[in-house]
Design a protein around this motif. Structure first.
Motif, PDB file in Angstrom:
ATOM      1  N   GLY A  24       0.789  -1.226   0.000  1.00  0.00           N
ATOM      2  CA  GLY A  24       0.000   0.000   0.000  1.00  0.00           C
ATOM      3  C   GLY A  24       0.820   1.274   0.000  1.00  0.00           C
ATOM      4  O   GLY A  24       0.304   2.357  -0.303  1.00  0.00           O
ATOM      5  N   PHE A  25       2.088   1.178   0.303  1.00  0.00           N
ATOM      6  CA  PHE A  25       2.947   2.369   0.346  1.00  0.00           C
ATOM      7  C   PHE A  25       3.627   2.661  -0.992  1.00  0.00           C
ATOM      8  O   PHE A  25       4.346   3.650  -1.109  1.00  0.00           O
ATOM      9  CB  PHE A  25       4.010   2.212   1.439  1.00  0.00           C
ATOM     10  CG  PHE A  25       3.438   2.209   2.820  1.00  0.00           C
ATOM     11  CD1 PHE A  25       3.098   3.391   3.456  1.00  0.00           C
ATOM     12  CD2 PHE A  25       3.216   1.016   3.485  1.00  0.00           C
ATOM     13  CE1 PHE A  25       2.557   3.395   4.724  1.00  0.00           C
ATOM     14  CE2 PHE A  25       2.674   0.997   4.758  1.00  0.00           C
ATOM     15  CZ  PHE A  25       2.344   2.194   5.377  1.00  0.00           C
ATOM     16  N   LEU A  33      -4.274   6.507   1.296  1.00  0.00           N
ATOM     17  CA  LEU A  33      -5.372   5.717   1.862  1.00  0.00           C
ATOM     18  C   LEU A  33      -4.919   4.936   3.093  1.00  0.00           C
ATOM     19  O   LEU A  33      -5.662   4.838   4.078  1.00  0.00           O
ATOM     20  CB  LEU A  33      -5.945   4.768   0.810  1.00  0.00           C
ATOM     21  CG  LEU A  33      -6.654   5.424  -0.372  1.00  0.00           C
ATOM     22  CD1 LEU A  33      -7.002   4.384  -1.438  1.00  0.00           C
ATOM     23  CD2 LEU A  33      -7.887   6.174   0.099  1.00  0.00           C
ATOM     24  N   VAL A  34      -3.702   4.392   3.050  1.00  0.00           N
ATOM     25  CA  VAL A  34      -3.171   3.656   4.203  1.00  0.00           C
ATOM     26  C   VAL A  34      -3.055   4.593   5.405  1.00  0.00           C
ATOM     27  O   VAL A  34      -3.471   4.246   6.514  1.00  0.00           O
ATOM     28  CB  VAL A  34      -1.800   3.004   3.874  1.00  0.00           C
ATOM     29  CG1 VAL A  34      -1.120   2.492   5.138  1.00  0.00           C
ATOM     30  CG2 VAL A  34      -1.976   1.884   2.864  1.00  0.00           C
ATOM     31  N   PHE A  35      -2.521   5.789   5.184  1.00  0.00           N
ATOM     32  CA  PHE A  35      -2.369   6.729   6.298  1.00  0.00           C
ATOM     33  C   PHE A  35      -3.722   7.205   6.830  1.00  0.00           C
ATOM     34  O   PHE A  35      -3.882   7.401   8.026  1.00  0.00           O
ATOM     35  CB  PHE A  35      -1.476   7.908   5.896  1.00  0.00           C
ATOM     36  CG  PHE A  35      -0.020   7.602   6.079  1.00  0.00           C
ATOM     37  CD1 PHE A  35       0.605   7.806   7.303  1.00  0.00           C
ATOM     38  CD2 PHE A  35       0.729   7.091   5.044  1.00  0.00           C
ATOM     39  CE1 PHE A  35       1.939   7.504   7.497  1.00  0.00           C
ATOM     40  CE2 PHE A  35       2.066   6.785   5.213  1.00  0.00           C
ATOM     41  CZ  PHE A  35       2.681   6.993   6.443  1.00  0.00           C
ATOM     42  N   GLY A  37      -6.365   5.329   6.841  1.00  0.00           N
ATOM     43  CA  GLY A  37      -6.805   4.166   7.622  1.00  0.00           C
ATOM     44  C   GLY A  37      -6.136   4.128   8.988  1.00  0.00           C
ATOM     45  O   GLY A  37      -6.779   3.859  10.005  1.00  0.00           O
ATOM     46  N   PHE A  38      -4.822   4.417   9.028  1.00  0.00           N
ATOM     47  CA  PHE A  38      -4.108   4.470  10.312  1.00  0.00           C
ATOM     48  C   PHE A  38      -4.680   5.574  11.201  1.00  0.00           C
ATOM     49  O   PHE A  38      -4.835   5.390  12.409  1.00  0.00           O
ATOM     50  CB  PHE A  38      -2.612   4.715  10.104  1.00  0.00           C
ATOM     51  CG  PHE A  38      -1.846   3.535   9.603  1.00  0.00           C
ATOM     52  CD1 PHE A  38      -2.302   2.230   9.781  1.00  0.00           C
ATOM     53  CD2 PHE A  38      -0.645   3.712   8.947  1.00  0.00           C
ATOM     54  CE1 PHE A  38      -1.589   1.142   9.323  1.00  0.00           C
ATOM     55  CE2 PHE A  38       0.091   2.633   8.482  1.00  0.00           C
ATOM     56  CZ  PHE A  38      -0.383   1.343   8.672  1.00  0.00           C
ATOM     57  N   ALA A  39      -4.990   6.726  10.612  1.00  0.00           N
ATOM     58  CA  ALA A  39      -5.552   7.835  11.388  1.00  0.00           C
ATOM     59  C   ALA A  39      -6.904   7.448  11.974  1.00  0.00           C
ATOM     60  O   ALA A  39      -7.195   7.747  13.141  1.00  0.00           O
ATOM     61  CB  ALA A  39      -5.678   9.077  10.510  1.00  0.00           C
ATOM     62  N   THR A  40      -7.720   6.766  11.191  1.00  0.00           N
ATOM     63  CA  THR A  40      -9.027   6.307  11.677  1.00  0.00           C
ATOM     64  C   THR A  40      -8.859   5.307  12.809  1.00  0.00           C
ATOM     65  O   THR A  40      -9.524   5.403  13.846  1.00  0.00           O
ATOM     66  CB  THR A  40      -9.847   5.691  10.525  1.00  0.00           C
ATOM     67  OG1 THR A  40     -10.018   6.673   9.505  1.00  0.00           O
ATOM     68  CG2 THR A  40     -11.190   5.185  11.001  1.00  0.00           C
ATOM     69  N   LEU A  41      -7.962   4.348  12.630  1.00  0.00           N
ATOM     70  CA  LEU A  41      -7.708   3.349  13.665  1.00  0.00           C
ATOM     71  C   LEU A  41      -7.188   4.001  14.946  1.00  0.00           C
ATOM     72  O   LEU A  41      -7.623   3.667  16.043  1.00  0.00           O
ATOM     73  CB  LEU A  41      -6.709   2.304  13.161  1.00  0.00           C
ATOM     74  CG  LEU A  41      -6.361   1.172  14.116  1.00  0.00           C
ATOM     75  CD1 LEU A  41      -7.614   0.385  14.516  1.00  0.00           C
ATOM     76  CD2 LEU A  41      -5.329   0.250  13.483  1.00  0.00           C
ATOM     77  N   SER A  42      -6.303   4.951  14.808  1.00  0.00           N
ATOM     78  CA  SER A  42      -5.759   5.666  15.957  1.00  0.00           C
ATOM     79  C   SER A  42      -6.870   6.398  16.708  1.00  0.00           C
ATOM     80  O   SER A  42      -6.918   6.405  17.940  1.00  0.00           O
ATOM     81  CB  SER A  42      -4.691   6.660  15.506  1.00  0.00           C
ATOM     82  OG  SER A  42      -4.128   7.335  16.601  1.00  0.00           O
TER      83      SER A  42
END
Length: 148
Positions: A24-25, A33-35, A37-42
């Protein structure tokens, strides 16, 4: 001690993990999109440290890293060997050190999940091998002096 075949399986599994995690990177669109997703998870996990939005230079480095790791992963999947696994273990330990450094200096705690995999695969790939013993067969006549 693990068998040579088991070691090669570990090299392949670690390569597959890297392929899934880093593909994804490879592009600015997918990395964005990956980042997100990480922001949402955080946010869902209510972590104190937010995941930053990358500027164009940081995105370039994320894309370069993703590209190199994907190629390295494909190599390990297609040509696994003990030596490749040992080089990968060294790289994983370096990744773990820099991930811990980043978290200690304010990066998201989400990184520590990846750090666990880095350390785990590094250890698994450096475990000593159990080389199969050669069975000695004595097909020559006895040298006990009898019958000679």
């Amino acid at each position: 001690m693990i068998s040579v075949n088991r070691n090669l399986q570990i090299v392949r599994v670690s390569a597959l993990y890297d392929l899934v995690v880093t593909a994804g990177f490879m592009t600015p669109l997918s990395a964005g999109l990956v980042f997100k997703g990480f922001a949402t998870l955080s946010s869902v996990l209510v972590l104190d440290r937010p995941v930053p939005t990358l500027d164009v230079t940081a995105m370039l480095f994320a894309n370069l890293l993703g590209s190199v790791v994907v190629v390295w992963s494909l190599w390990r999947l297609l040509q696994p060997s003990r030596s490749v696994g040992l080089y990968d273990a060294v790289a994983r330990m370096l990744f773990a050190v820099w991930q811990l450094f980043a978290v200690a200096h304010g990066a998201s705690f989400l990184i520590l999940g990846f750090t666990c995999f880095e350390v785990g695969f590094a250890i698994a790939q450096i475990l000593p091998l159990n080389h199969p013993r050669k069975v000695r067969t004595n097909s020559s006549p006895s040298r006990s002096g009898l019958g000679a």
